[in-house]
Write an enzyme that holds these catalytic residues in place. Sequence first.
Site, PDB file in Angstrom:
ATOM      1  N   GLN A  20      -4.890  -4.040  -1.800  1.00  0.00           N
ATOM      2  CA  GLN A  20      -4.522  -3.043  -2.815  1.00  0.00           C
ATOM      3  C   GLN A  20      -4.636  -3.605  -4.236  1.00  0.00           C
ATOM      4  OE1 GLN A  20      -3.768   0.202  -2.577  1.00  0.00           O
ATOM      5  NE2 GLN A  20      -3.980   0.244  -0.356  1.00  0.00           N
ATOM      6  N   ASN A  62       0.801  -1.223   0.000  1.00  0.00           N
ATOM      7  CA  ASN A  62       0.000   0.000   0.000  1.00  0.00           C
ATOM      8  C   ASN A  62       0.832   1.271   0.000  1.00  0.00           C
ATOM      9  OD1 ASN A  62       0.385  -1.402   2.595  1.00  0.00           O
ATOM     10  ND2 ASN A  62      -0.399   0.466   3.502  1.00  0.00           N
ATOM     11  N   THR A  96     -25.667  -9.976  12.214  1.00  0.00           N
ATOM     12  CA  THR A  96     -26.576  -9.635  11.121  1.00  0.00           C
ATOM     13  C   THR A  96     -25.795  -8.942  10.014  1.00  0.00           C
ATOM     14  OG1 THR A  96     -28.356  -9.440  12.710  1.00  0.00           O
ATOM     15  CG2 THR A  96     -28.712  -8.390  10.566  1.00  0.00           C
ATOM     16  N   CYS A 133      -2.224   5.395   7.931  1.00  0.00           N
ATOM     17  CA  CYS A 133      -2.347   5.030   9.344  1.00  0.00           C
ATOM     18  C   CYS A 133      -1.274   5.691  10.187  1.00  0.00           C
ATOM     19  CB  CYS A 133      -2.236   3.523   9.516  1.00  0.00           C
ATOM     20  SG  CYS A 133      -3.116   2.620   8.257  1.00  0.00           S
TER      21      CYS A 133
HETATM   22  C1  LIG Z   1      -6.434  -0.473   3.466  1.00  0.00           C
HETATM   23  C2  LIG Z   1      -5.668  -1.701   3.698  1.00  0.00           C
HETATM   24  C3  LIG Z   1      -6.040  -2.617   4.690  1.00  0.00           C
HETATM   25  C4  LIG Z   1      -7.162  -2.341   5.647  1.00  0.00           C
HETATM   26  O1  LIG Z   1      -8.421  -2.441   5.047  1.00  0.00           O
HETATM   27  P1  LIG Z   1      -9.681  -1.817   5.820  1.00  0.00           P
HETATM   28  O2  LIG Z   1     -10.846  -2.268   4.989  1.00  0.00           O
HETATM   29  O3  LIG Z   1      -9.507  -0.349   5.783  1.00  0.00           O
HETATM   30  O4  LIG Z   1      -9.691  -2.400   7.169  1.00  0.00           O
HETATM   31  C5  LIG Z   1      -5.326  -3.775   4.823  1.00  0.00           C
HETATM   32  N1  LIG Z   1      -4.276  -4.045   4.005  1.00  0.00           N
HETATM   33  C6  LIG Z   1      -3.894  -3.203   3.033  1.00  0.00           C
HETATM   34  C7  LIG Z   1      -2.754  -3.560   2.149  1.00  0.00           C
HETATM   35  C8  LIG Z   1      -4.563  -1.999   2.851  1.00  0.00           C
HETATM   36  O5  LIG Z   1      -4.167  -1.162   1.899  1.00  0.00           O
END
Ligand SMILES: *Cc1c(COP(=O)(O)O)cnc(C)c1O
Length: 384
Positions: free
Chosen positions: A183, A155, A241, A329
């Site tokens: 990604q 990412n 749910t 993050c």
């Molecule tokens: C965005 C991302 C995640 C997290 O996904 P969420 O749906 O936001 O929890 C995990 N791994 C990679 C490589 C990401 O880019």
Amino acid sequence: MHNMSCKIYMDHAATTEMLPQVRTAMEPYLMEEYGNASTAYEMGRKNHQVIEQAREKIARLVGAQPEEIFFTSGGSEADNWVIKNVAADRKTRGKHIITSKIEHHAVLRSCEYLEKLGYEVTYLEVDGYGLVSPEGIADAVREDTTLVSVMTGNNEIGTLEPISAIASVLRGKDVAFHTDAVQAVGQIPVNLQQLPVDYLSASAHKFHGPKGVGFLFERKNKELSSFIHGGSQERGKRAGTENVAGIVGMAAALEISVQEMQMVRQRLIRLRNYFTERVLREIPDSRLNGHPYKRLPGNVNFSFKGIDATSLLVLLEEDGICASAGSACNTGQTRISHVIEAIGVPDDYAPGSVRFTMGRDTDRGQVDAAIESLKRGISLLRQE
Ligand SMILES: *Cc1c(COP(=O)(O)O)cnc(C)c1O
């Protein structure tokens, strides 16, 4: 459509905008079609069908069987589920896990949690491009290794890992293989008939679907235990749910992304290469992070010598350009990202690492504007 403060949105790896068609597909399930899919009457039964249709559609789009798709709240949950539960399910066979140093925190933090519980984790080094070596995996596998987790596309720096080659070195070994493909799904072809992984994580908001929904692929012969205990949803493995609107939206978004993939991908690769060539040529003391061509279509990640990325992002935002430093993050922390560290970016470059991730609407004019803004910002910061 576009957000006012981000005239030029270049943070598609953080999240993408939902497509209007996705919203239209979701709308009935946010309002009038509110029946619980587990109920016997018509309204609930219909929602059950809708969920199963979405499962079939998603399965078809990634070359899986519907029974192999489990809906989750997103990529992080899918990663947590596999890592923690494979480890726990197989702990009598062994307590050793292999991953890489450049995984998403959803994988890394899950592994760290397991270490506290007494598991042993090998975090493999990557090369200067961020590539994991299949031979390195082969060397790291031990008698007690139960799981290998390596992401499909990084990412931050966009590097595409040799997933098929890693699967090959694991063939015949009793080791589960997971890939975080958050990604990749919707951006590059993912065909699970050809990609011999046991588990794969995906997330809707990375391919123009809604936030808070994703899926975990589990190959048929595997038997991962339940992540959320409770009702019998998701074949008893993920109670609660269902997020019907989210699931429907994810299926619609993936369908569009796959339909348009070939075209969008070719265009983004050209834009990415243009972006890279111009930056490296026109901005002194700049470098591209990640592999020059084994990378996600819309990703560029540059480091600029003597620059602080946070200050540069502020200047970019003044020009309406939204990009990110390290991974989203990590925003707010000046810490150098674990990925930039792992690929060995020199100390005078590492703090100046900025990621631009382009999407289906990004055009050359926007790339030109980003380059001009970068030049302005960098020369300003270098004068200080
Ligand atoms: C965005 C991302 C995640 C997290 O996904 P969420 O749906 O936001 O929890 C995990 N791994 C990679 C490589 C990401 O880019």
